[in-house]
Design a protein around this motif. Sequence first.
Motif, PDB file in Angstrom:
ATOM      1  N   MET A  34       0.840  -1.194   0.000  1.00 19.16           N
ATOM      2  CA  MET A  34       0.000   0.000   0.000  1.00 19.16           C
ATOM      3  C   MET A  34       0.877   1.247   0.000  1.00 19.16           C
ATOM      4  O   MET A  34       2.015   1.229   0.515  1.00 19.16           O
ATOM      5  CB  MET A  34      -0.908   0.015   1.234  1.00 19.16           C
ATOM      6  CG  MET A  34      -1.832  -1.171   1.353  1.00 19.16           C
ATOM      7  SD  MET A  34      -3.030  -1.247   0.012  1.00 19.16           S
ATOM      8  CE  MET A  34      -3.950   0.276   0.307  1.00 19.16           C
ATOM      9  N   ALA A  35       0.333   2.316  -0.531  1.00 19.18           N
ATOM     10  CA  ALA A  35       1.091   3.569  -0.578  1.00 19.18           C
ATOM     11  C   ALA A  35       0.151   4.751  -0.425  1.00 19.18           C
ATOM     12  O   ALA A  35      -1.053   4.645  -0.669  1.00 19.18           O
ATOM     13  CB  ALA A  35       1.852   3.675  -1.896  1.00 19.18           C
ATOM     14  N   TRP A  36       0.729   5.856  -0.007  1.00 21.72           N
ATOM     15  CA  TRP A  36       0.042   7.137   0.003  1.00 21.72           C
ATOM     16  C   TRP A  36       0.755   8.073  -0.973  1.00 21.72           C
ATOM     17  O   TRP A  36       1.997   8.161  -0.971  1.00 21.72           O
ATOM     18  CB  TRP A  36       0.051   7.762   1.391  1.00 21.72           C
ATOM     19  CG  TRP A  36      -0.897   7.136   2.357  1.00 21.72           C
ATOM     20  CD1 TRP A  36      -0.623   6.130   3.249  1.00 21.72           C
ATOM     21  CD2 TRP A  36      -2.279   7.456   2.529  1.00 21.72           C
ATOM     22  NE1 TRP A  36      -1.753   5.815   3.974  1.00 21.72           N
ATOM     23  CE2 TRP A  36      -2.786   6.621   3.555  1.00 21.72           C
ATOM     24  CE3 TRP A  36      -3.146   8.376   1.934  1.00 21.72           C
ATOM     25  CZ2 TRP A  36      -4.120   6.674   3.984  1.00 21.72           C
ATOM     26  CZ3 TRP A  36      -4.462   8.428   2.367  1.00 21.72           C
ATOM     27  CH2 TRP A  36      -4.934   7.592   3.373  1.00 21.72           C
ATOM     28  N   PHE A  37      -0.038   8.733  -1.780  1.00 20.88           N
ATOM     29  CA  PHE A  37       0.435   9.773  -2.672  1.00 20.88           C
ATOM     30  C   PHE A  37      -0.292  11.065  -2.314  1.00 20.88           C
ATOM     31  O   PHE A  37      -1.308  11.048  -1.633  1.00 20.88           O
ATOM     32  CB  PHE A  37       0.128   9.422  -4.139  1.00 20.88           C
ATOM     33  CG  PHE A  37       0.995   8.343  -4.712  1.00 20.88           C
ATOM     34  CD1 PHE A  37       0.781   7.009  -4.380  1.00 20.88           C
ATOM     35  CD2 PHE A  37       2.019   8.642  -5.593  1.00 20.88           C
ATOM     36  CE1 PHE A  37       1.581   6.003  -4.906  1.00 20.88           C
ATOM     37  CE2 PHE A  37       2.814   7.648  -6.136  1.00 20.88           C
ATOM     38  CZ  PHE A  37       2.598   6.324  -5.797  1.00 20.88           C
ATOM     39  N   ARG A  38       0.218  12.164  -2.828  1.00 19.44           N
ATOM     40  CA  ARG A  38      -0.488  13.430  -2.652  1.00 19.44           C
ATOM     41  C   ARG A  38      -0.340  14.277  -3.913  1.00 19.44           C
ATOM     42  O   ARG A  38       0.634  14.135  -4.652  1.00 19.44           O
ATOM     43  CB  ARG A  38       0.027  14.186  -1.435  1.00 19.44           C
ATOM     44  CG  ARG A  38       1.500  14.597  -1.505  1.00 19.44           C
ATOM     45  CD  ARG A  38       1.906  15.287  -0.225  1.00 19.44           C
ATOM     46  NE  ARG A  38       3.298  15.732  -0.251  1.00 19.44           N
ATOM     47  CZ  ARG A  38       3.872  16.420   0.723  1.00 19.44           C
ATOM     48  NH1 ARG A  38       3.184  16.733   1.822  1.00 19.44           N
ATOM     49  NH2 ARG A  38       5.144  16.794   0.621  1.00 19.44           N
ATOM     50  N   GLN A  39      -1.341  15.125  -4.129  1.00 18.26           N
ATOM     51  CA  GLN A  39      -1.332  15.991  -5.300  1.00 18.26           C
ATOM     52  C   GLN A  39      -1.743  17.390  -4.873  1.00 18.26           C
ATOM     53  O   GLN A  39      -2.904  17.613  -4.490  1.00 18.26           O
ATOM     54  CB  GLN A  39      -2.260  15.460  -6.383  1.00 18.26           C
ATOM     55  CG  GLN A  39      -2.157  16.211  -7.693  1.00 18.26           C
ATOM     56  CD  GLN A  39      -2.802  15.451  -8.837  1.00 18.26           C
ATOM     57  OE1 GLN A  39      -3.571  14.516  -8.649  1.00 18.26           O
ATOM     58  NE2 GLN A  39      -2.470  15.849 -10.060  1.00 18.26           N
ATOM     59  N   ALA A  40      -0.789  18.305  -4.927  1.00 22.69           N
ATOM     60  CA  ALA A  40      -1.052  19.699  -4.596  1.00 22.69           C
ATOM     61  C   ALA A  40      -1.666  20.393  -5.803  1.00 22.69           C
ATOM     62  O   ALA A  40      -1.491  19.948  -6.943  1.00 22.69           O
ATOM     63  CB  ALA A  40       0.252  20.389  -4.200  1.00 22.69           C
TER      64      ALA A  40
END
Length: 126
Positions: A34-40
């Motif tokens: 599993m992973a977490w990504f982010r998008q500003a």
Amino acid sequence: QVQLVESGGGLVQAGGSLRLSCAASGRTFSSAAMAWFRQAPGKEREFAAAISWSGGSTFYADSVKGRFTISRDNAKNTVYLQINSLKPDDTAVYYCAARLDSGSSWYVSPASYAYWGQGTQVPVGS
């Protein structure tokens, strides 16, 4: 197949903390990395953290190391992201993602993950 639903986002002041959750459905969750990504706003989606299927290994982007902690509870089919010392630059939509065949490798490209949640917004006030 894995279905993912994030929660826990919301407005927080700089210096505060937040814990995001990602609830998964599907029988293969316990075998998925599993992973977490982010998008500003106006930027590309970027990798933040990943965790192995067992929870025994974790990997972080340099930009979040020391402030973000990823964890999982396979009994609850949930992965978490604890974020401390929030900064305005952390403002983004946060997504969890799943990959079923990671082996011992870490994957930081969004294209490497087949399953995604809808995202949860985290605005950080200054």
